[in-house]
Design a protein around this motif. Structure first.
Motif, PDB file in Angstrom:
ATOM      1  N   ILE A 236       0.816  -1.209   0.000  1.00 34.41           N
ATOM      2  CA  ILE A 236       0.000   0.000   0.000  1.00 34.41           C
ATOM      3  C   ILE A 236       0.854   1.265   0.000  1.00 34.41           C
ATOM      4  N   VAL A 237       1.986   1.239   0.707  1.00 32.30           N
ATOM      5  CA  VAL A 237       2.848   2.425   0.752  1.00 32.30           C
ATOM      6  C   VAL A 237       3.413   2.718  -0.631  1.00 32.30           C
ATOM      7  N   SER A 238       3.877   1.687  -1.325  1.00 34.17           N
ATOM      8  CA  SER A 238       4.439   1.891  -2.664  1.00 34.17           C
ATOM      9  C   SER A 238       3.371   2.344  -3.649  1.00 34.17           C
ATOM     10  N   ARG A 239       2.161   1.822  -3.510  1.00 41.39           N
ATOM     11  CA  ARG A 239       1.082   2.217  -4.411  1.00 41.39           C
ATOM     12  C   ARG A 239       0.708   3.680  -4.192  1.00 41.39           C
ATOM     13  N   VAL A 240       0.663   4.096  -2.927  1.00 40.35           N
ATOM     14  CA  VAL A 240       0.381   5.505  -2.632  1.00 40.35           C
ATOM     15  C   VAL A 240       1.510   6.387  -3.157  1.00 40.35           C
ATOM     16  N   ARG A 241       2.744   5.946  -2.945  1.00 43.09           N
ATOM     17  CA  ARG A 241       3.888   6.738  -3.404  1.00 43.09           C
ATOM     18  C   ARG A 241       3.863   6.910  -4.931  1.00 43.09           C
ATOM     19  N   ALA A 242       3.490   5.852  -5.643  1.00 41.51           N
ATOM     20  CA  ALA A 242       3.434   5.930  -7.100  1.00 41.51           C
ATOM     21  C   ALA A 242       2.375   6.924  -7.565  1.00 41.51           C
ATOM     22  N   ILE A 243       1.212   6.929  -6.911  1.00 42.39           N
ATOM     23  CA  ILE A 243       0.148   7.872  -7.274  1.00 42.39           C
ATOM     24  C   ILE A 243       0.567   9.295  -6.957  1.00 42.39           C
ATOM     25  N   VAL A 244       1.167   9.489  -5.787  1.00 38.65           N
ATOM     26  CA  VAL A 244       1.624  10.827  -5.390  1.00 38.65           C
ATOM     27  C   VAL A 244       2.637  11.350  -6.409  1.00 38.65           C
ATOM     28  N   THR A 252      -4.688  18.803  -7.723  1.00 31.34           N
ATOM     29  CA  THR A 252      -5.874  18.165  -7.137  1.00 31.34           C
ATOM     30  C   THR A 252      -5.511  17.016  -6.206  1.00 31.34           C
ATOM     31  N   LEU A 253      -4.210  16.866  -5.919  1.00 34.55           N
ATOM     32  CA  LEU A 253      -3.759  15.741  -5.113  1.00 34.55           C
ATOM     33  C   LEU A 253      -4.113  15.943  -3.640  1.00 34.55           C
ATOM     34  N   ASN A 254      -4.825  14.977  -3.095  1.00 36.12           N
ATOM     35  CA  ASN A 254      -5.104  14.955  -1.658  1.00 36.12           C
ATOM     36  C   ASN A 254      -5.415  13.519  -1.256  1.00 36.12           C
ATOM     37  N   LYS A 255      -5.632  13.319   0.029  1.00 30.89           N
ATOM     38  CA  LYS A 255      -5.865  11.967   0.531  1.00 30.89           C
ATOM     39  C   LYS A 255      -7.106  11.337  -0.094  1.00 30.89           C
ATOM     40  N   ASP A 256      -8.157  12.137  -0.269  1.00 33.68           N
ATOM     41  CA  ASP A 256      -9.392  11.609  -0.866  1.00 33.68           C
ATOM     42  C   ASP A 256      -9.150  11.129  -2.295  1.00 33.68           C
ATOM     43  N   ARG A 261      -8.434   6.599  -6.129  1.00 35.09           N
ATOM     44  CA  ARG A 261      -7.640   5.872  -7.123  1.00 35.09           C
ATOM     45  C   ARG A 261      -7.414   4.422  -6.696  1.00 35.09           C
ATOM     46  N   LEU A 262      -7.331   4.190  -5.392  1.00 38.22           N
ATOM     47  CA  LEU A 262      -7.065   2.854  -4.866  1.00 38.22           C
ATOM     48  C   LEU A 262      -8.347   2.081  -4.564  1.00 38.22           C
ATOM     49  N   HIS A 263      -9.498   2.730  -4.789  1.00 36.30           N
ATOM     50  CA  HIS A 263     -10.808   2.103  -4.576  1.00 36.30           C
ATOM     51  C   HIS A 263     -11.009   1.673  -3.119  1.00 36.30           C
ATOM     52  N   VAL A 264     -10.560   2.544  -2.209  1.00 36.15           N
ATOM     53  CA  VAL A 264     -10.810   2.325  -0.784  1.00 36.15           C
ATOM     54  C   VAL A 264     -11.349   3.623  -0.207  1.00 36.15           C
ATOM     55  N   LEU A 271      -6.103   3.905   7.773  1.00 35.80           N
ATOM     56  CA  LEU A 271      -5.836   2.764   8.651  1.00 35.80           C
ATOM     57  C   LEU A 271      -4.735   1.868   8.086  1.00 35.80           C
ATOM     58  N   LYS A 272      -4.771   1.649   6.753  1.00 31.88           N
ATOM     59  CA  LYS A 272      -3.745   0.820   6.118  1.00 31.88           C
ATOM     60  C   LYS A 272      -2.358   1.442   6.262  1.00 31.88           C
ATOM     61  N   LEU A 273      -2.281   2.765   6.086  1.00 30.96           N
ATOM     62  CA  LEU A 273      -0.991   3.448   6.198  1.00 30.96           C
ATOM     63  C   LEU A 273      -0.520   3.484   7.648  1.00 30.96           C
ATOM     64  N   THR A 274      -1.459   3.668   8.577  1.00 27.08           N
ATOM     65  CA  THR A 274      -1.094   3.657   9.996  1.00 27.08           C
ATOM     66  C   THR A 274      -0.503   2.309  10.388  1.00 27.08           C
ATOM     67  N   ALA A 275      -1.057   1.244   9.818  1.00 24.63           N
ATOM     68  CA  ALA A 275      -0.533  -0.094  10.098  1.00 24.63           C
ATOM     69  C   ALA A 275       0.896  -0.255   9.601  1.00 24.63           C
ATOM     70  N   ARG A 276       1.292   0.565   8.636  1.00 25.87           N
ATOM     71  CA  ARG A 276       2.658   0.555   8.108  1.00 25.87           C
ATOM     72  C   ARG A 276       3.504   1.668   8.720  1.00 25.87           C
ATOM     73  N   ASN A 277       3.009   2.243   9.810  1.00 26.46           N
ATOM     74  CA  ASN A 277       3.736   3.287  10.549  1.00 26.46           C
ATOM     75  C   ASN A 277       4.040   4.509   9.698  1.00 26.46           C
TER      76      ASN A 277
END
Length: 341
Positions: A236-244, A252-256, A261-264, A271-277
């Motif tokens: 999930i961290v790498s997928r977020v990093r790639a989108i960012v 228009t980049l923000n958490k929403d 883009r990740l369909h969550v 929560l997923k990112l928090t689990a990865r610290n």
């Protein structure tokens, strides 16, 4: 050996360095590897991994065969840039020691997920800090090889003039052999510390390096990122990093947007990112910082262009962020690299 990038693993080419260090001592690497039930890899493909337990077994056999508790230092010397795939060549082309450190932090997971790397500055000292990732079990020889690798890369990029003010090692002091480490690293060495730390004079950290080539470094960076996307396709961290990275300049980049883009849901992403610290903001800041250093190392990119490319609405906001990351304004950073007068 495995083509599955398990968390507690390292690039398979690392075993090649162990074999070369054994052969350099006049020993048969093939026989020692066979005794450990390990096949010597014939490729530096970063998709080929070796688990920590196997590495520890190889090192134990190598130490027994050589009678040298400091064997890991020599294995680290054998880790040439090619063993690190494209990351090794990107590191050699770094603009400055700071650029090297940031690149190491961002890309090292192509080599291993055992390490978490960061930088800090205090009292005119730059700290390159490595901690062991949660859940990873790493033998002393692996620590030694990693430390030797980083030390020799820093010497290579600085024309063999690199000196560390002090070195802190995680491994305990080898009885009666503390002097070997102090002579090897040419500085004061402390053992049994919570993290591995190179303490470097801040005045040399931003000096332009003899082999600096931003275009070459960035070309190799792209190759590494392609492999990381394959290795981390479910991360999930790498997928977020790639989108960012792909949408920084969109405005228009923000958490929403990333969650969509990740369909969550946004909360699910959090929560997923928090689990990865980590968090969306931390990933955004890290990505901006890495790209900002790359932009400011290229004289063809203006401060204004960099600011808007990184998604800042005002140049002043970019300048404040850059100073927070480096302790210098963009212009001061460029002057330190000899790109502006």
């Amino acid at each position: 050996m495995s083509n599955h990038p398990a968390k507690s693993s390292i690039i398979g080419a690392y075993a090649i360095a162990i074999a070369e260090a054994l052969e350099d001592r006049g020993l048969s690497a093939a026989e020692i590897f066979r005794s450990c039930g390990v096949t010597l890899p014939a490729t530096t493909d970063p998709m080929l991994r070796i688990d920590n337990q196997t590495i520890a077994k190889l090192y134990s056999a190598a130490v027994d065969a050589t009678g040298d508790p400091c064997f890991g230092l020599q294995a680290g010397e054998m880790m040439r840039p090619a063993n690190l795939h494209a990351m090794g060549f990107a590191l050699l082309a770094s603009i400055s020691i700071r650029d090297f450190a940031q690149r190491l932090s961002s890309l090292y997971r192509i080599v291993s997920r055992n390490a978490e790397i960061r930088t800090e500055e205090r009292n005119n000292v730059f700290f390159l800090i490595t901690s062991v990732a949660a859940g990873a079990s790493v033998c002393h020889e692996t620590h030694d090889a990693y430390t030797s690798l980083i030390f020799n890369l820093l010497r290579a990029i600085s024309g063999n003039r690199f000196r560390s003010r002090k070195l802190e090692l995680i491994r305990p002091a080898p009885p009666g052999l503390e002097h070997v480490f102090r002579e090897y690293f040419q500085c004061d060495v402390e053992f049994n510390r919570p993290e591995l730390v190179f303490a470097i004079d801040l005045e040399i950290v931003d000096k332009r390096l003899p082999g600096a080539s931003e275009e070459l470094a960035q070309s190799h960076d792209r190759t590494v990122m392609e492999y990381l996307q394959r290795i981390d396709s479910g991360d999930i961290v790498s997928r977020v990093r790639a989108i960012v990275s792909s949408e920084l300049s969109s405005g228009t980049l923000n958490k929403d947007r990333v969650a969509d883009r990740l369909h969550v849901s946004t909360r699910g992403l959090q929560l997923k990112l928090t689990a990865r610290n980590t968090s969306f903001q931390e990933i955004l800041d890290e990505t901006r910082r890495t790209q900002a250093l790359a932009f400011m190392s290229r004289s063809s990119v203006s401060v204004t262009e960099a600011a808007f490319s990184l998604g800042f609405s005002e140049v002043s906001n970019f300048t404040r962020a850059f100073k927070r990351w480096t302790g210098m304004s963009p212009s001061e950073y460029r002057r330190s690299l000899g790109l502006e007068r």
